[in-house]
Design a protein around this motif. Structure first.
Motif, PDB file in Angstrom:
ATOM      1  N   ILE A  12      27.504  55.915  21.459  1.00  0.00           N
ATOM      2  CA  ILE A  12      26.310  55.113  21.177  1.00  0.00           C
ATOM      3  C   ILE A  12      25.333  55.897  20.303  1.00  0.00           C
ATOM      4  O   ILE A  12      24.779  55.377  19.333  1.00  0.00           O
ATOM      5  CB  ILE A  12      25.643  54.678  22.492  1.00  0.00           C
ATOM      6  CG1 ILE A  12      26.509  53.628  23.202  1.00  0.00           C
ATOM      7  CG2 ILE A  12      24.242  54.119  22.232  1.00  0.00           C
ATOM      8  CD1 ILE A  12      26.024  53.235  24.569  1.00  0.00           C
TER       9      ILE A  12
ATOM     10  N   ILE B 185      30.787  57.490  26.302  1.00  0.00           N
ATOM     11  CA  ILE B 185      29.943  56.318  26.066  1.00  0.00           C
ATOM     12  C   ILE B 185      28.621  56.739  25.419  1.00  0.00           C
ATOM     13  O   ILE B 185      28.192  56.164  24.410  1.00  0.00           O
ATOM     14  CB  ILE B 185      29.670  55.577  27.397  1.00  0.00           C
ATOM     15  CG1 ILE B 185      30.969  54.938  27.918  1.00  0.00           C
ATOM     16  CG2 ILE B 185      28.586  54.507  27.219  1.00  0.00           C
ATOM     17  CD1 ILE B 185      30.878  54.446  29.354  1.00  0.00           C
TER      18      ILE B 185
ATOM     19  N   LEU C  35      30.175  47.437  27.149  1.00  0.00           N
ATOM     20  CA  LEU C  35      31.370  48.173  27.552  1.00  0.00           C
ATOM     21  C   LEU C  35      32.406  47.185  28.078  1.00  0.00           C
ATOM     22  O   LEU C  35      32.089  46.317  28.895  1.00  0.00           O
ATOM     23  CB  LEU C  35      31.014  49.186  28.642  1.00  0.00           C
ATOM     24  CG  LEU C  35      32.160  50.048  29.193  1.00  0.00           C
ATOM     25  CD1 LEU C  35      32.626  51.049  28.135  1.00  0.00           C
ATOM     26  CD2 LEU C  35      31.703  50.779  30.456  1.00  0.00           C
TER      27      LEU C  35
ATOM     28  N   TRP D  86      24.738  47.315  23.127  1.00  0.00           N
ATOM     29  CA  TRP D  86      26.096  47.819  23.341  1.00  0.00           C
ATOM     30  C   TRP D  86      26.699  47.234  24.611  1.00  0.00           C
ATOM     31  O   TRP D  86      26.053  47.212  25.665  1.00  0.00           O
ATOM     32  CB  TRP D  86      26.103  49.342  23.448  1.00  0.00           C
ATOM     33  CG  TRP D  86      25.878  50.049  22.152  1.00  0.00           C
ATOM     34  CD1 TRP D  86      24.678  50.471  21.638  1.00  0.00           C
ATOM     35  CD2 TRP D  86      26.870  50.427  21.194  1.00  0.00           C
ATOM     36  NE1 TRP D  86      24.861  51.083  20.422  1.00  0.00           N
ATOM     37  CE2 TRP D  86      26.202  51.079  20.124  1.00  0.00           C
ATOM     38  CE3 TRP D  86      28.262  50.285  21.140  1.00  0.00           C
ATOM     39  CZ2 TRP D  86      26.884  51.586  19.024  1.00  0.00           C
ATOM     40  CZ3 TRP D  86      28.942  50.792  20.033  1.00  0.00           C
ATOM     41  CH2 TRP D  86      28.251  51.432  18.989  1.00  0.00           C
TER      42      TRP D  86
ATOM     43  N   LEU E 147      33.827  50.039  23.353  1.00  0.00           N
ATOM     44  CA  LEU E 147      32.422  49.680  23.178  1.00  0.00           C
ATOM     45  C   LEU E 147      32.292  48.657  22.047  1.00  0.00           C
ATOM     46  O   LEU E 147      32.925  48.801  20.991  1.00  0.00           O
ATOM     47  CB  LEU E 147      31.585  50.915  22.853  1.00  0.00           C
ATOM     48  CG  LEU E 147      31.249  51.822  24.037  1.00  0.00           C
ATOM     49  CD1 LEU E 147      30.739  53.175  23.551  1.00  0.00           C
ATOM     50  CD2 LEU E 147      30.219  51.161  24.956  1.00  0.00           C
TER      51      LEU E 147
END
Length: 242
Positions: free
Chosen positions: A239, A235, A58, A56, A108
């Motif tokens: 995820i 976040i 950001l 992932w 993301l």
């Protein structure tokens, strides 16, 4: 060796290492200095990003909104490299992002496969004024330039709290909710194509913010970063659910 000669030699060394063309007053990063920093590309570098998990990244909504076929360069401090880019399988924009005010500017990117570079830890504490930081980016070396740096640049700054920054930017539109700032001196600043690049707390190594915008890349005013502590929950839950 007398003191006068010693200081003359030291001054010469400092000039040698500070007279470097780089992201508006920064310096070229050492390879491996920030393995979590990535280049978001379409098909070449469009903005920065930061690994927050092994698959992932950001970055900012304003960088990736409306784009497709994104790829990410991970593990290289040079943009011109034969290293394979990693595909992006999903783009998740913060649903509360406002293009008008610029608030909630976080997105993301889910990578098509995990990477081996270590992700960064996210700060959860209140950001106060005066914390030493390091900012990383491949952005333009001068305001108005379409070019970008081939090598990752580092810019050392100090944090400016939201309250203090709002006062400094009062004559330039102020500061919206969810942002913090960093500043050092005129002639040193983030610039275009640095958007999404990470602001790191030098002491803890944690992610404080990602670059949002500045004023003419001048360093006369603080650079503005999205305050990542305010988005830590979003976040982590995004995820976990994807």
């Amino acid at each position: 060796m007398n003191n006068k000669l010693l200081w003359t030699l030291l001054a010469g060394v400092l000039l040698k290492f500070t007279n470097v063309e780089c992201v508006v007053g920064g310096h070229t990063s050492m390879p491996g200095a920030a393995p979590y920093v990535v280049s978001v590309q379409n098909p070449t570098h469009i903005c920065g990003g930061v690994l927050v998990a092994n698959n992932w990244v950001l970055t900012t909504v304003s960088c990736v909104q409306g784009r497709s076929n994104l790829k990410v360069l991970v593990g290289s401090h040079r943009l011109l490299t034969n290293m394979a880019r990693v595909g992006v399988s999903s783009i998740i924009l913060n649903p509360q992002y406002s293009a008008t005010s610029g608030i909630n500017n976080v997105a993301l990117l889910k990578l098509s496969q995990p990477v081996t570079s270590a992700p960064v830890q996210i700060n959860s504490a209140t950001v106060t004024t005066g914390l030493p930081t390091a900012f990383y980016g491949w952005g333009s070396l001068n305001y108005g330039s379409a070019s970008k740096s081939n090598e990752l640049q580092t810019l050392y700054q100090k944090t400016v709290s939201a309250a203090d920054c709002a006062k400094k930017l009062q004559k330039n539109g102020g500061l919206a909710t969810g942002f913090i700032c960093a500043h050092i001196q005129p002639g040193q600043a983030a610039c275009s194509k640095d958007q999404g690049g990470p602001l790191i707390d030098v002491s803890s190594g944690k992610l404080l913010g990602i670059y949002d915008h500045g004023i003419l890349c001048s360093g006369s005013f603080p650079d503005v970063f999205t305050n990542i502590a305010a988005f830590k929950t979003w976040i982590e839950t995004t995820i976990a659910s994807n």
